[in-house]
Design a protein around this motif. Structure first.
Motif, short mmCIF file in Angstrom:
data_model
loop_
_atom_site.label_atom_id
_atom_site.label_comp_id
_atom_site.label_asym_id
_atom_site.label_seq_id
_atom_site.Cartn_x
_atom_site.Cartn_y
_atom_site.Cartn_z
N ARG A 266 0.84 -1.20 0.00
CA ARG A 266 0.00 0.00 0.00
C ARG A 266 0.88 1.25 0.00
O ARG A 266 1.86 1.35 0.70
CB ARG A 266 -0.92 0.01 1.22
N SER A 267 0.48 2.22 -0.78
CA SER A 267 1.23 3.47 -0.88
C SER A 267 0.83 4.38 0.26
O SER A 267 -0.03 4.07 1.07
CB SER A 267 0.93 4.14 -2.22
N ALA A 268 1.46 5.54 0.30
CA ALA A 268 1.17 6.50 1.36
C ALA A 268 -0.25 7.01 1.26
O ALA A 268 -0.81 7.52 2.23
CB ALA A 268 2.16 7.66 1.29
N TYR A 269 -0.90 6.88 0.11
CA TYR A 269 -2.26 7.37 -0.09
C TYR A 269 -3.29 6.26 0.15
O TYR A 269 -4.48 6.46 -0.09
CB TYR A 269 -2.42 7.91 -1.50
N GLY A 270 -2.82 5.12 0.65
CA GLY A 270 -3.73 4.03 0.94
C GLY A 270 -4.12 3.21 -0.27
O GLY A 270 -4.96 2.32 -0.18
N MET A 271 -3.53 3.50 -1.43
CA MET A 271 -3.84 2.75 -2.64
C MET A 271 -2.90 1.56 -2.76
O MET A 271 -1.71 1.65 -2.44
CB MET A 271 -3.67 3.65 -3.88
N ARG A 272 -3.43 0.44 -3.21
CA ARG A 272 -2.60 -0.75 -3.39
C ARG A 272 -1.78 -0.63 -4.67
O ARG A 272 -2.34 -0.39 -5.74
CB ARG A 272 -3.46 -2.01 -3.45
N GLU A 273 -0.47 -0.77 -4.54
CA GLU A 273 0.41 -0.66 -5.70
C GLU A 273 0.34 -1.92 -6.54
O GLU A 273 0.07 -3.01 -6.03
CB GLU A 273 1.86 -0.43 -5.23
N PRO A 274 0.59 -1.83 -7.85
CA PRO A 274 0.58 -3.02 -8.71
C PRO A 274 1.63 -4.02 -8.25
O PRO A 274 2.75 -3.66 -7.91
CB PRO A 274 0.91 -2.46 -10.10
N LYS A 275 1.25 -5.29 -8.26
CA LYS A 275 2.17 -6.34 -7.83
C LYS A 275 3.02 -6.80 -9.01
O LYS A 275 2.50 -6.98 -10.12
CB LYS A 275 1.39 -7.53 -7.26
N PRO A 276 4.30 -7.01 -8.82
CA PRO A 276 5.16 -7.46 -9.92
C PRO A 276 4.81 -8.89 -10.31
O PRO A 276 4.24 -9.65 -9.52
CB PRO A 276 6.57 -7.37 -9.32
N LEU A 277 5.17 -9.27 -11.55
CA LEU A 277 4.87 -10.61 -12.03
C LEU A 277 5.89 -11.64 -11.54
O LEU A 277 5.73 -12.83 -11.81
CB LEU A 277 4.83 -10.62 -13.56
N TRP A 278 6.92 -11.19 -10.84
CA TRP A 278 7.97 -12.11 -10.41
C TRP A 278 8.50 -11.71 -9.05
O TRP A 278 8.79 -10.54 -8.82
CB TRP A 278 9.11 -12.14 -11.43
N THR A 279 8.59 -12.66 -8.15
CA THR A 279 9.24 -12.43 -6.86
C THR A 279 10.17 -13.60 -6.59
O THR A 279 9.77 -14.76 -6.70
CB THR A 279 8.21 -12.31 -5.71
N LEU A 280 11.39 -13.29 -6.25
CA LEU A 280 12.39 -14.33 -6.02
C LEU A 280 12.04 -15.18 -4.81
O LEU A 280 12.31 -16.39 -4.79
CB LEU A 280 13.77 -13.69 -5.84
N GLY A 281 11.41 -14.57 -3.81
CA GLY A 281 11.05 -15.32 -2.61
C GLY A 281 10.06 -16.43 -2.90
O GLY A 281 10.21 -17.56 -2.41
N LEU A 282 9.05 -16.14 -3.70
CA LEU A 282 8.07 -17.16 -4.05
C LEU A 282 8.70 -18.27 -4.89
O LEU A 282 8.40 -19.45 -4.72
CB LEU A 282 6.91 -16.52 -4.82
N PHE A 283 9.62 -17.89 -5.78
CA PHE A 283 10.32 -18.88 -6.61
C PHE A 283 11.19 -19.79 -5.74
O PHE A 283 11.19 -21.01 -5.92
CB PHE A 283 11.17 -18.15 -7.65
#
Length: 307
Positions: free
Chosen positions: A19-36
């Motif tokens: 969540r950004s400082a304005y309370g809006m959810r930021e777009p999630k990236p298509l890749w995360t090394l942790g999940l991989f």
């Protein structure tokens, strides 16, 4: 702590960070090394995966021992067609490095794709059957990201499985037979070091030859919630395609089967290397990956995981 608990905890923590400082959810990236990394750890810790790798490692040992026993009286093993597995078998007694090429030729038509089919077929269907798929789709996963990570994990298994076969064959060949300069299919000679590099390149090409199977298995996995059904269907399709590839009356369709150019890796043992069939093989694998990868994404995006 169960996998679902870990995913829930990760989703809550990362969901707050998204969540950004304005309370809006930021777009999630298509890749995360942790999940991989998490998927890799889960996949390679399963007893089924360990058993598959164990079977693949045993094949070169059995082939090497069989050749050693067969030639213990000084006789030789006759070679077959040029560039095929039998032609490599005839060279094993002179150079143990050829056991690598023979083992890959022996495992590629069935053992390697079967192992990939099991892992890919269980990727989504296994999670649905275990009841963990709905938790994986909570932030920070998401459907597209999860599908990409599952496919990347399957491709990693393709590489690992191929390297297991090659490494086992190299170790067995070094123990049972002499090592030295390598004679290519063209009749020229190269040093053992150059031959070892060719063996590594062949292993990489074999691994790349399985990316179409991985995409096919992933697509089948999105069609059902039964891991066993997905694995059986994928392996059944592999067998069916290879049977069809051997029927002469279907020669017009043969170049479009993902298995048709699998054994083209033997062209890497020519001097100079013959690239035509190798390139056709990689292009066909890329086509299958694109088609079935897109189909898996479309199906998974519309899949009701709560049903």
């Amino acid at each position: 702590m169960s996998r679902a608990d870990l995913v829930k905890a990760g989703g809550s923590r990362n969901g707050g960070e998204a969540r950004s400082a304005y309370g809006m959810r930021e777009p999630k990236p298509l890749w995360t090394l942790g999940l991989f990394r998490s998927e890799l750890a889960i996949t390679f810790r399963r007893w089924r995966t360990i058993a598959l790798l164990g079977v693949l490692a045993a094949v070169p040992i059995l082939v090497g021992v069989a050749v050693k026993i067969e030639t213990s009286d000084g006789s030789t093993i006759g070679g077959g067609g040029e560039g095929g597995g039998p032609a490599f078998i005839a060279q094993i007694t002179n150079n143990g490095l050829f056991l690598v090429f023979t083992a890959l030729a022996a495992t590629l038509p069935f053992f390697l794709p079967m192992a990939i089919g099991v892992v890919a077929g269980d990727a989504i269907a296994g999670e649905a059957n275990a009841g963990t798929l709905r938790y994986l789709l909570v932030a920070p996963a998401g459907r597209t990201r999860l599908l990409i990570v599952k496919y990347a994990t399957t491709l990693t298994f393709c590489l690992a499985a191929t390297l297991v076969v090659a490494t086992s064959a190299l170790a067995t060949g070094a123990l049972l037979f002499p090592l030295g300069d390598v004679t290519t299919i063209s009749g020229t000679r190269m040093s053992f070091g150059d031959g070892l590099l060719r063996a590594l390149l062949i292993a990489l090409v074999v691994a790349a030859s399985l990316i179409g199977v991985a995409a096919l298995g992933l697509f089948v996995s999105t069609l059902t919630s039964s891991g066993i059904a997905a694995m059986a269907t994928t392996v059944g399709l592999l067998i069916t395609v290879q049977i069809l590839d051997q029927i002469p009356q279907l020669h017009g369709l043969h170049p479009y089967f993902f298995s048709h150019y699998w054994l083209s890796f033997a062209d890497l043992m020519r001097d100079p290397i013959y690239w035509d069939d190798l390139i056709k093989n990689l292009q066909m694998q890329g086509l299958y990956a694109a088609v079935f990868g897109s189909a898996a994404w479309a199906r998974f995006g519309a899949k009701d995981v709560l049903a």
